[in-house]
Scaffold this motif. Sequence first.
Motif, mmCIF file in Angstrom:
data_model
loop_
_atom_site.group_PDB
_atom_site.id
_atom_site.type_symbol
_atom_site.label_atom_id
_atom_site.label_comp_id
_atom_site.label_asym_id
_atom_site.label_seq_id
_atom_site.Cartn_x
_atom_site.Cartn_y
_atom_site.Cartn_z
ATOM 1 N N GLU A 38 0.876 -1.162 0.000
ATOM 2 C CA GLU A 38 0.000 0.000 0.000
ATOM 3 C C GLU A 38 0.916 1.214 0.000
ATOM 4 O OE1 GLU A 38 -2.482 0.289 3.491
ATOM 5 O OE2 GLU A 38 -0.805 0.014 4.846
ATOM 6 N N GLU A 59 -6.138 6.689 -9.624
ATOM 7 C CA GLU A 59 -7.291 6.197 -10.390
ATOM 8 C C GLU A 59 -6.996 4.855 -11.043
ATOM 9 O OE1 GLU A 59 -8.406 9.116 -13.271
ATOM 10 O OE2 GLU A 59 -9.087 10.537 -11.749
ATOM 11 N N SER A 62 -5.085 0.973 -7.282
ATOM 12 C CA SER A 62 -5.803 1.037 -6.003
ATOM 13 C C SER A 62 -4.884 0.942 -4.793
ATOM 14 C CB SER A 62 -6.850 -0.076 -5.938
ATOM 15 O OG SER A 62 -6.214 -1.346 -5.995
ATOM 16 N N ARG A 63 -3.608 0.675 -5.000
ATOM 17 C CA ARG A 63 -2.672 0.599 -3.884
ATOM 18 C C ARG A 63 -2.299 1.979 -3.351
ATOM 19 N NH1 ARG A 63 2.052 -2.710 -6.548
ATOM 20 N NH2 ARG A 63 1.647 -1.081 -8.085
ATOM 21 N N GLN A 65 -2.988 5.522 -1.750
ATOM 22 C CA GLN A 65 -3.921 6.262 -0.896
ATOM 23 C C GLN A 65 -3.380 7.673 -0.722
ATOM 24 O OE1 GLN A 65 -4.850 4.220 2.805
ATOM 25 N NE2 GLN A 65 -4.090 2.329 1.896
#
Length: 79
Positions: A38, A59, A62-63, A65
């Motif tokens: 992440e 976009e 997804s890892r 943040q």
Amino acid sequence: MDKTDRPLISVVIPAYNSEKFIEETLRSVMIQSHKNIEIIVVDDGSTDGQKEKISRLAENDSRIQYIYQENQGVSAARN
């Protein structure tokens, strides 16, 4: 060993007005051989266009943040 067998690694990237370098930094982390990661980018109150670059990459991955905070300095961003 597939992705789910590997431990989750958290990469925390404090960023302040790093528009020129943030995309290269994120892509460098994204291509690592260890894929169960992440990527947490903490924007420490930037005033440049780094948010747009981070958002565009997030976009498609997804890892990533994105966290925004008012400017408090790099130590607060890391924590």
